[in-house]
Enzyme design. Structure first.
Site, PDB file in Angstrom:
ATOM      1  N   CYS A  31      31.592  58.506 -18.325  1.00  0.00           N
ATOM      2  CA  CYS A  31      32.785  57.686 -18.568  1.00  0.00           C
ATOM      3  C   CYS A  31      33.878  58.527 -19.227  1.00  0.00           C
ATOM      4  CB  CYS A  31      32.384  56.490 -19.432  1.00  0.00           C
ATOM      5  SG  CYS A  31      33.762  55.556 -20.110  1.00  0.00           S
ATOM      6  N   CYS A  34      35.571  57.014 -22.299  1.00  0.00           N
ATOM      7  CA  CYS A  34      34.642  57.040 -23.439  1.00  0.00           C
ATOM      8  C   CYS A  34      34.740  58.376 -24.167  1.00  0.00           C
ATOM      9  CB  CYS A  34      33.197  56.833 -22.967  1.00  0.00           C
ATOM     10  SG  CYS A  34      32.890  55.263 -22.147  1.00  0.00           S
TER      11      CYS A  34
END
Length: 107
Positions: A31, A34
């Site tokens: 991600c 993230c």
């Protein structure tokens, strides 16, 4: 105070039974957003460590807790107080926004 890694196994003791609020960042290695907020969360952990614990949970390695609380998109930050989720923020944001949101929720 650095961020802590929590797992399905440690979630009860590290988050639900904590005597201070815990912000759990649900994330995954793949991600991009993230990874963008990771350094900001580390800095926030240093700055607000006396008021809140910042924890990170990898949803690829831990599927139990994210499934139980309905994590569908990441990054998702959920603030737990007294063992209950009280606020959440979805998606990446600049450090100033993340810190401001967290401070308002802790006030």
């Amino acid at each position: 105070m650095p961020t802590i890694a929590v797992t399905d196994a440690s979630f009860q003791s590290d988050v639900l039974d904590s005597d201070k609020p815990v912000l759990v960042d649900f994330w995954a290695e793949w991600c991009g957003p993230c990874k963008m907020i990771g350094p900001a969360l580390e800095e926030i952990a240093d700055e607000l460590g006396d008021k809140v614990t910042i924890a990170k949970m990898d949803i690829m390695e831990n599927t139990g807790v994210p499934g139980q609380i309905g994590v569908q998109s990441i990054p998702l930050m959920v603030l737990f107080k007294d063992g209950k989720p009280v606020a959440q923020k979805l998606g990446a944001a600049p450090k100033s926004q993340l810190k401001g949101w967290l401070e308002s929720e802790l006030a």
